[in-house]
Design an enzyme around this catalytic site. Structure first.
Site, PDB file in Angstrom:
ATOM      1  CG  ASP A  13     -10.074  27.213  34.339  1.00 33.34           C
ATOM      2  OD1 ASP A  13      -9.405  26.634  33.469  1.00 33.34           O
ATOM      3  OD2 ASP A  13     -10.880  28.125  34.089  1.00 33.34           O
ATOM      4  CD  GLU A 192      -4.044  29.921  29.831  1.00 35.84           C
ATOM      5  OE1 GLU A 192      -4.737  30.942  29.940  1.00 35.84           O
ATOM      6  OE2 GLU A 192      -4.281  29.038  28.991  1.00 35.84           O
TER       7      GLU A 192
END
Length: 536
Positions: A13, A192
């Site tokens: 991420d 997301e």
């Protein structure tokens, strides 16, 4: 050239931020403490870990957090003379609920002390903060809908209910004004990981889609106004390997855009490097970066064309790439834990270990079991190579079979292998193997070496060697030259994202390190003289 992944091993991420000529990447740490890894570079080629900012109880306490919960998808930015870090502390993963609490911390410098957190919301995970040119600040996160068939390990699109936008007031330190759902995602679904940036009057939104497995992607959209409506990129996905199973970098998605001082465009993303034959990513989700170009249509594209990420990428300028050392030895001679190492969940590490109780050694205070979500004495470092060897020297004198300490290849409570010194009622002090090969949900412990083998008193050297999917344990008495193997060849591949219940069942990566547990509750100490990680 930049060689991907730029951050090997468990570093998912990636949020990238440039301040002047300095680049910083923040990555998720989940249940590992301290929270969030921040790496620094000045050339996009060489990266160095410089900070883990969430380091005290007021910022982060993950005791009781299940596996693969904790710190998800941080966002790092710089504005108004401050670094801003937004992060989620997820308290539940399995079932329909997520209980995702979002916070903001700030600091004038990366290396300095970071503020206590300000609570923002809990409507979903993967938060980010966008600083607009007019001085206003906007908070984004995905919205989680529990009214669906989505649950931990089996994500379904209806639960990922779009990207929320709301203004953040830095004076009152609160969200203000209406909440608006600005982007429902593409048909790929599971939207997301939102990040906003502005260029030539357009607001560009990048999101992660497709889940964090082999259908993962970076999706791009744009709008003339910050709250939409957003139009989709001509090819929808800026970066993805989902239709290219032969690509080296798989599971590509979830990253952020950055420009060099000269205006060259790059985009980070997470990725995985699967091993055949079962396509298991034993190194977890790693960080890569791609060079991009702006075309005449006002859209961003990978410089090589198409969405598939490259292993070798042109750097912004000529530089020398520093090779990682083949051998990293930690002698525990200081008073602080070497920077490669982390522990699990707790902001009270003094209960788990000390480097001053016996100078020159790492002392572990054996606490709860190796599968505990609360007080687990396990100090480990990331596996960064498909082939490596780890060695350590241990002194441990157990007086019951409930006391075990040694060396482990660890992912979570139901995916690990361990070589431990313990006591057997008839054999005396023994060396044995404990294995939990991903048989979720039972997390059943196995003993591949049976009761183990009797070993002499005194210090012992323990070793493990991983060659792709195969793991072997070794031992010798301290001072001996010859290593001896113990137990069978074990499946190292289960210590991976895809081990156990599969690719969406867990999100961290393999670690190797030292552990000690004492389920009698007497906190038996185990001393470790050194630890060596060797790339093979």
């Amino acid at each position: 050239m930049i060689q991907n992944p730029i951050l090997p091993g468990f570093n998912p991420d990636p949020s990238i931020c440039r301040v002047g000529e300095d680049y910083y990447i923040a990555t998720s740490t989940f249940e590992w403490y301290p929270g969030v890894q921040i790496h620094h570079s000045r050339d996009l080629v060489n990266w160095r870990l410089v900070r883990r900012p969430l380091e005290r109880a007021s910022q982060l306490d993950m005791r009781g957090n299940p596996d693969s919960c904790g710190v998800w998808a941080p966002c790092l930015s710089f504005s108004d003379g401050l670094f801003w870090l937004v992060y989620t502390d997820v308290k539940r993963f399995d079932g329909n609920f997520k209980d995702a609490h979002n916070y903001i911390v700030t600091s004038p410098t990366i290396e300095g002390e970071w503020s206590d957190p300000v609570y923002v919301n809990a409507s979903g995970f993967d938060p980010s903060l966008f600083h607009d040119g007019d001085g206003r600040k906007w908070f984004l996160n995905m919205q989680w809908n529990h009214r669906s068939e989505s649950y931990g390990g089996s994500p379904k699109h209806p639960a990922f209910d779009g990207i929320l936008l709301q203004e953040w007031d830095p004076v009152s330190k609160k969200l203000t004004g209406p909440v608006k759902n600005i982007f429902a995602g593409s048909p790929l679904g599971l939207v997301e990981g939102p990040h906003l940036f502005k260029r030539n009057g357009w607001y560009y939104l990048t999101t992660a889609e497709g889940g964090t497995g082999y259908d993962h992607a970076v999706t791009m959209a744009r709008s003339r106004t910050i709250d939409g409506p957003y139009e989709m990129h001509p090819q929808a996905h800026l970066i993805t390997s989902k239709d290219h199973p032969q690509a080296t970098l798989q599971r590509a998605g979830h990253g952020q855009y950055v420009e060099t001082p000269e205006g060259e465009a790059y985009h980070t993303h997470l990725c995985g490097r699967p091993l055949s034959p079962l396509k298991r990513c034993t190194l977890g989700r790693e960080t890569a970066i791609q060079k991009c170009v702006w075309r005449d249509d006002g859209w961003l594209y990978l410089a090589d064309g198409g969405p598939v990420p490259a292993v070798s990428v042109e750097a912004p300028f000529a530089t020398t790439r520093n090779e990682r050392p083949e051998v990293i030895q930690s002698d525990f001679d200081g008073v602080e834990l070497p920077e490669d190492f982390q522990w699990l969940r707790t902001p009270e590490p003094y209960r788990l270990f000390s480097l001053t109780r016996r100078p020159g050694h790492l002392r572990l205070f054996a606490r709860e079991s190796i599968g505990s979500w609360f007080d687990q004495s396990l100090v480990a470092r990331r596996q960064e190579d498909h082939r490596f060897r780890a060695e350590t020297r241990i002194e441990f004198d157990p007086d019951t079979y409930q006391q075990v300490a040694g060396l482990t290849h660890y992912y979570n409570r139901h995916k690990f292998h361990a070589l431990g010194v313990t006591l057997h009622e008839k054999l005396g002090r023994v060396l044995t193997v404990l294995s939990c090969p991903g048989d979720y949900p039972e997390a059943r412990l196995e003993f591949p070496a049976g009761h183990g083998i009797a070993v002499p008193p005194g210090a012992m050297d323990l070793a493990m060697e991983v060659i792709d999917n195969a793991l072997r344990f070794f031992w010798r008495a301290a001072g001996e030259d010859q290593w001896r193997s113990i137990g069978p060849v074990l499946d190292a591949g289960v210590v991976s994202d895809e081990g156990g219940r599969g690719e969406h069942g867990s999100f961290t990566g393999a670690f190797t390190g030292m552990f000690a547990f004492d389920t009698s509750g007497r906190a038996k100490p185990a001393d470790f003289d050194w630890f060596v990680y060797r790339r093979l």
